[in-house]
Design a protein around this motif. Structure first.
Motif, PDB file in Angstrom:
ATOM      1  N   GLN A  51     103.603  50.891  69.544  1.00  0.00           N
ATOM      2  CA  GLN A  51     102.408  51.503  69.049  1.00  0.00           C
ATOM      3  C   GLN A  51     101.715  50.771  67.640  1.00  0.00           C
ATOM      4  O   GLN A  51     100.546  50.272  67.574  1.00  0.00           O
ATOM      5  CB  GLN A  51     102.464  52.881  68.784  1.00  0.00           C
ATOM      6  CG  GLN A  51     102.464  53.755  70.214  1.00  0.00           C
ATOM      7  CD  GLN A  51     101.268  53.768  71.050  1.00  0.00           C
ATOM      8  OE1 GLN A  51     100.311  53.277  70.620  1.00  0.00           O
ATOM      9  NE2 GLN A  51     101.658  53.451  72.562  1.00  0.00           N
ATOM     10  N   GLU A  52     102.728  50.574  66.869  1.00  0.00           N
ATOM     11  CA  GLU A  52     102.515  49.560  65.680  1.00  0.00           C
ATOM     12  C   GLU A  52     101.800  48.497  66.014  1.00  0.00           C
ATOM     13  O   GLU A  52     100.632  47.818  65.330  1.00  0.00           O
ATOM     14  CB  GLU A  52     103.405  49.439  64.708  1.00  0.00           C
ATOM     15  CG  GLU A  52     104.044  50.644  63.945  1.00  0.00           C
ATOM     16  CD  GLU A  52     105.241  50.462  63.410  1.00  0.00           C
ATOM     17  OE1 GLU A  52     105.840  49.243  63.014  1.00  0.00           O
ATOM     18  OE2 GLU A  52     105.853  51.535  62.896  1.00  0.00           O
ATOM     19  N   GLU A  53     102.513  47.852  67.114  1.00  0.00           N
ATOM     20  CA  GLU A  53     102.013  46.339  67.343  1.00  0.00           C
ATOM     21  C   GLU A  53     100.617  46.314  67.982  1.00  0.00           C
ATOM     22  O   GLU A  53      99.733  45.639  67.905  1.00  0.00           O
ATOM     23  CB  GLU A  53     102.952  45.693  68.424  1.00  0.00           C
ATOM     24  CG  GLU A  53     104.241  45.080  67.624  1.00  0.00           C
ATOM     25  CD  GLU A  53     103.684  44.036  66.376  1.00  0.00           C
ATOM     26  OE1 GLU A  53     103.001  43.088  66.762  1.00  0.00           O
ATOM     27  OE2 GLU A  53     104.088  44.427  65.520  1.00  0.00           O
ATOM     28  N   LEU A  54     100.633  47.456  69.110  1.00  0.00           N
ATOM     29  CA  LEU A  54      98.972  47.697  69.578  1.00  0.00           C
ATOM     30  C   LEU A  54      97.957  47.757  68.605  1.00  0.00           C
ATOM     31  O   LEU A  54      96.941  47.267  68.569  1.00  0.00           O
ATOM     32  CB  LEU A  54      99.108  48.823  70.346  1.00  0.00           C
ATOM     33  CG  LEU A  54      99.890  48.528  71.744  1.00  0.00           C
ATOM     34  CD1 LEU A  54     100.104  49.623  72.546  1.00  0.00           C
ATOM     35  CD2 LEU A  54      99.507  47.552  72.632  1.00  0.00           C
ATOM     36  N   ARG A  55      98.147  48.643  67.642  1.00  0.00           N
ATOM     37  CA  ARG A  55      97.375  48.974  66.440  1.00  0.00           C
ATOM     38  C   ARG A  55      96.988  47.515  65.390  1.00  0.00           C
ATOM     39  O   ARG A  55      95.908  47.356  65.251  1.00  0.00           O
ATOM     40  CB  ARG A  55      97.895  49.878  65.521  1.00  0.00           C
ATOM     41  CG  ARG A  55      97.490  51.286  66.059  1.00  0.00           C
ATOM     42  CD  ARG A  55      97.848  52.388  64.745  1.00  0.00           C
ATOM     43  NE  ARG A  55      99.334  52.343  64.465  1.00  0.00           N
ATOM     44  CZ  ARG A  55     100.077  53.014  64.728  1.00  0.00           C
ATOM     45  NH1 ARG A  55     100.250  53.763  65.951  1.00  0.00           N
ATOM     46  NH2 ARG A  55     101.392  52.945  64.253  1.00  0.00           N
ATOM     47  N   HIS A  56      98.187  46.698  65.576  1.00  0.00           N
ATOM     48  CA  HIS A  56      97.961  45.450  64.601  1.00  0.00           C
ATOM     49  C   HIS A  56      97.107  44.525  65.516  1.00  0.00           C
ATOM     50  O   HIS A  56      96.283  43.763  64.874  1.00  0.00           O
ATOM     51  CB  HIS A  56      99.421  44.977  64.431  1.00  0.00           C
ATOM     52  CG  HIS A  56      99.422  43.684  63.741  1.00  0.00           C
ATOM     53  ND1 HIS A  56      98.725  43.740  62.429  1.00  0.00           N
ATOM     54  CD2 HIS A  56      99.706  42.547  64.030  1.00  0.00           C
ATOM     55  CE1 HIS A  56      99.140  42.168  61.911  1.00  0.00           C
ATOM     56  NE2 HIS A  56      99.373  41.578  63.019  1.00  0.00           N
ATOM     57  N   LEU A  57      97.259  44.378  66.701  1.00  0.00           N
ATOM     58  CA  LEU A  57      96.513  43.561  67.607  1.00  0.00           C
ATOM     59  C   LEU A  57      95.272  44.168  67.606  1.00  0.00           C
ATOM     60  O   LEU A  57      94.363  43.150  67.719  1.00  0.00           O
ATOM     61  CB  LEU A  57      97.163  43.332  68.896  1.00  0.00           C
ATOM     62  CG  LEU A  57      98.586  42.981  69.041  1.00  0.00           C
ATOM     63  CD1 LEU A  57      99.131  42.602  70.500  1.00  0.00           C
ATOM     64  CD2 LEU A  57      98.488  41.303  68.627  1.00  0.00           C
ATOM     65  N   GLU A  58      94.831  45.194  67.715  1.00  0.00           N
ATOM     66  CA  GLU A  58      93.577  45.922  68.031  1.00  0.00           C
ATOM     67  C   GLU A  58      92.665  45.443  66.462  1.00  0.00           C
ATOM     68  O   GLU A  58      91.646  45.107  66.609  1.00  0.00           O
ATOM     69  CB  GLU A  58      93.426  47.288  67.922  1.00  0.00           C
ATOM     70  CG  GLU A  58      92.297  48.085  68.320  1.00  0.00           C
ATOM     71  CD  GLU A  58      92.329  49.666  68.472  1.00  0.00           C
ATOM     72  OE1 GLU A  58      91.841  50.096  67.762  1.00  0.00           O
ATOM     73  OE2 GLU A  58      93.032  49.725  69.388  1.00  0.00           O
TER      74      GLU A  58
END
Length: 66
Positions: A51-58
């Motif tokens: 989830q952290e990575e998805l937020r970062h990519l977003e």
């Protein structure tokens, strides 16, 4: 740091797979890395990292658009 001790998978490996293969779910991640296949104690932390990575990519996508 090791996230999955049974399979010796680190948070860096999880983050790299998420970025490289654009993984958006635990199911997708598990198709590439054998995380959580033994005892399952790492599943919660793995989801949090993903989830952290998805937020970062977003956030990166929003910055490129703006």
């Amino acid at each position: 740091m090791y996230v999955c001790l049974c399979e010796a998978i680190t948070d860096k490996q999880i983050r790299n797979v998420a970025r490289k293969y654009h993984v958006t779910s635990l199911k997708g991640l598990r198709q590439i890395l054998p995380v959580g296949r033994e005892c399952g104690k790492c599943i919660r932390q793995t989801r949090e990292i993903l989830q952290e990575e998805l937020r970062h990519l977003e956030e990166q996508c929003i910055e490129h658009v703006a």
